[in-house]
Structures are given as C-alpha cells and as structure tokens.
Design a protein around this motif. Structure first.
Motif, mmCIF file in Angstrom:
data_model
loop_
_atom_site.group_PDB
_atom_site.id
_atom_site.type_symbol
_atom_site.label_atom_id
_atom_site.label_comp_id
_atom_site.label_asym_id
_atom_site.label_seq_id
_atom_site.Cartn_x
_atom_site.Cartn_y
_atom_site.Cartn_z
ATOM 1 N N ASP A 10 0.850 -1.197 0.000
ATOM 2 C CA ASP A 10 0.000 0.000 0.000
ATOM 3 C C ASP A 10 0.887 1.248 0.000
ATOM 4 N N ILE A 11 0.686 2.143 -1.027
ATOM 5 C CA ILE A 11 1.473 3.389 -1.102
ATOM 6 C C ILE A 11 0.595 4.618 -0.894
ATOM 7 N N GLY A 12 -0.565 4.387 -0.276
ATOM 8 C CA GLY A 12 -1.454 5.514 0.000
ATOM 9 C C GLY A 12 -2.527 5.656 -1.061
ATOM 10 N N ASP A 13 -2.151 6.159 -2.268
ATOM 11 C CA ASP A 13 -3.131 6.373 -3.333
ATOM 12 C C ASP A 13 -3.398 5.111 -4.143
ATOM 13 N N ALA A 14 -2.530 4.119 -4.043
ATOM 14 C CA ALA A 14 -2.703 2.902 -4.839
ATOM 15 C C ALA A 14 -2.232 1.693 -4.035
ATOM 16 N N GLN A 15 -2.717 0.542 -4.460
ATOM 17 C CA GLN A 15 -2.340 -0.702 -3.813
ATOM 18 C C GLN A 15 -2.047 -1.762 -4.861
#
Length: 93
Positions: A10-15
């Motif tokens: 998980d990078i915040g805006d996308a997974q």
C-alpha cells in the motif's frame, strides 16, 4: 499458522495485491519400521523416521488402532516416532 493469504503493498493512493498459496509437502518415511523378534516378557521399541517433524502418527496392530496404556507407549521427537510395547507375549505377534 498458514502463510497462504492475500498480501498488499500500500502506497497511499494505490495498492498492489498478490495471493500466496502455500502447497503442503507430502510426508514420506525416511526410515521405515523394521521387523523385530523378541522373547516373551521383554520390551520392544519400533521406530520410524518421517520427512516432516511433529507429523501426527497413528499406531495400529493389524486393523486395530492402539492407544497409550501400560502396554503401549508412544514417543515422538521431531521426525522420529516410536512405539514401545511392554511385556510382549506371543499373542502380540
């Protein structure tokens, strides 16, 4: 506990997701039981070694499942399983 599951980065805006399926390895005998001979009244130890430690083992005499008692003792350490038969009699053969 199994590691099979869905994992996520998980990078915040996308997974990004991936599913891990762990395939269990079949248990095999590394050392099979050996035939034994004993005099009546003696104690006999039957030993086998498995490929996977602490694998549940069921001991049987013919078609009869054995249970721990004064006559039968079970030991298991890692990959080694032992059956100890006390005070053997000719009817035990």
């Amino acid at each position: 506990k199994s590691d099979s599951d869905t994992y996520t980065c998980d990078i915040g805006d996308a997974q990004s997701r991936a599913k891990l399926v762990v395939q269990e390895i079949a248990v095999i005998f590394k050392q099979e039981l050996q035939n034994e001979e004993a005099k009546e009244g003696k104690q006999v130890k039957l030993t086998c070694e498995l490929s996977k430690p602490d694998t549940p083992v069921k001991w049987m005499k013919g078609d009869t499942v054995l249970y721990a008692s004064e006559k039968y003792e079970f030991k298991q350490r890692g990959t080694v399983a032992e059956l100890i038969i006390r005070d053997v009699k000719s009817i035990d053969s």
